[in-house]
Motif scaffolding. Structure first.
Motif, short mmCIF file in Angstrom:
data_model
loop_
_atom_site.label_atom_id
_atom_site.label_comp_id
_atom_site.label_asym_id
_atom_site.label_seq_id
_atom_site.Cartn_x
_atom_site.Cartn_y
_atom_site.Cartn_z
N GLN A 60 0.85 -1.18 0.00
CA GLN A 60 0.00 0.00 0.00
C GLN A 60 0.89 1.24 0.00
O GLN A 60 2.03 1.21 0.49
N GLU B 260 -7.37 1.88 -3.48
CA GLU B 260 -5.96 1.50 -3.38
C GLU B 260 -5.06 2.32 -4.27
O GLU B 260 -3.85 2.22 -4.20
N GLN C 275 -3.37 -12.28 8.64
CA GLN C 275 -2.79 -12.77 7.40
C GLN C 275 -3.66 -13.88 6.82
O GLN C 275 -3.91 -14.89 7.47
N ILE D 127 -12.86 -7.93 0.99
CA ILE D 127 -12.63 -7.00 2.08
C ILE D 127 -13.37 -5.70 1.79
O ILE D 127 -13.25 -5.14 0.70
N ASN E 46 -10.20 -0.42 1.88
CA ASN E 46 -8.78 -0.62 1.58
C ASN E 46 -7.99 -0.95 2.84
O ASN E 46 -7.04 -0.26 3.21
N ALA F 269 -6.40 -3.90 3.31
CA ALA F 269 -5.25 -4.73 2.99
C ALA F 269 -4.06 -3.81 2.75
O ALA F 269 -4.11 -2.92 1.91
N TRP G 60 -0.02 -7.51 -0.14
CA TRP G 60 -0.51 -8.78 -0.67
C TRP G 60 0.46 -9.33 -1.71
O TRP G 60 1.29 -8.61 -2.26
N TYR H 275 -9.55 -10.23 -3.60
CA TYR H 275 -8.22 -10.76 -3.90
C TYR H 275 -8.39 -12.24 -4.20
O TYR H 275 -8.87 -13.00 -3.36
N SER I 142 -0.79 -14.55 -0.30
CA SER I 142 -1.10 -14.09 1.05
C SER I 142 -1.49 -12.62 1.05
O SER I 142 -1.15 -11.87 0.14
N ILE I 143 -2.22 -12.23 2.11
CA ILE I 143 -2.69 -10.86 2.27
C ILE I 143 -2.52 -10.46 3.73
O ILE I 143 -2.84 -11.24 4.64
N MET J 215 -3.92 -7.78 6.42
CA MET J 215 -5.05 -6.88 6.56
C MET J 215 -5.05 -6.21 7.93
O MET J 215 -4.74 -6.83 8.94
#
Length: 251
Positions: free
Chosen positions: A136, A165, A191, A201, A204, A206, A209, A238, A243-244, A246
């Motif tokens: 981000q 984003e 995660q 989600i 924004n 996240a 990622w 996503y 992986s993310i 958040m």
């Protein structure tokens, strides 16, 4: 030869994390206060509002940091910007669209490099475990020079406009450690690890990622009316394998 006094043996300075050549130092209390700010400083320390710094120990190695982040250098360390007449325009445009600085100076050699204190939270990631990681805006603080930077854009305009984003993000890939800033402590970050799956989600939240994931903005329900009635509207989706990270408690 040199020595550093009142840092590693300072009871008010605690190393909260270490990975590779990076250490996160946390000042437990703000001792530079006046009678008028002492009360605020006291309760700030109780609520985890603390100054944090990154100490980088270079051992014939190098690091790349956000411009203006250096506080002090000790030892045989040299700096170069990596900006030339030929790449200045491209770096300036990349900085404008990702919220980063135009030049990320590279420090190389043998010694210690301390970054400026911040009240933000700091965490580190091994980028190789992600394959590639998309950040981000404004999340980057420092990284190993073995990592490659790339500015990536959205596949479609709606993902940027509706997803919040932005049109472009910074992506890091390769072998090395990245030091990132976060609006919340790492203990609060959730995660998600996806295997040919998806996560939706609302907003924004996240902050990072995997570059392997597809990011789109979609209606929360199958129809516009359903989305409106549910009160959710559009959500960030996503999809794929990756992986993310958040932030569950946005400030």
């Amino acid at each position: 030869m040199y020595q550093i006094g009142n840092l590693f043996d300072n009871k008010n300075v605690v190393c909260t994390a270490q990975l590779g050549q990076y250490r996160v130092l946390e000042h437990q209390q703000d001792l530079s206060v006046s009678p008028y700010s002492a009360e605020t400083a006291y309760f700030s320390s109780k609520m985890n509002v603390k100054r944090r710094q990154v100490l980088i120990e270079l051992n014939n190695s190098s690091t790349k940091i956000q411009a203006g982040a250096m506080q002090w250098i000790l030892g045989n360390i040299s700096m170069q910007t990596g900006v030339t007449a030929g790449n200045f325009l491209g770096k300036m445009v990349a900085a404008k669209v990702t919220g980063e600085t135009t030049a990320k100076p590279i420090y190389s050699g043998q010694g210690h490099l301390m970054l400026e204190p911040t009240y933000k939270h700091i965490f580190m990631v091994d980028v190789a475990q992600w394959g590639s990681i998309v950040l981000q805006d404004g999340l980057f603080l420092a990284c190993d020079t073995t990592l490659q930077e790339k500015v990536i854009g959205r596949n479609n305009l709606s993902s940027a406009v509706l997803g919040g984003e932005g049109l472009f993000n910074l992506m890091l890939s390769g072998q090395g450690i990245a030091v990132l800033e976060s609006p919340v402590p790492q203990q609060e970050l959730i995660q998600f690890n996806l295997q040919n799956d998806e996560v939706k989600i609302d907003g924004n939240m996240a902050i990072a990622w995997s570059g392997s994931l597809e990011f789109t903005v979609e209606k929360s329900a199958k129809s516009l009316i359903g989305s409106a009635v549910s009160g959710e509207g559009f959500v960030n989706v996503y999809r794929g394998t990756g992986s993310i990270l958040m932030v569950p408690t946005p400030n």
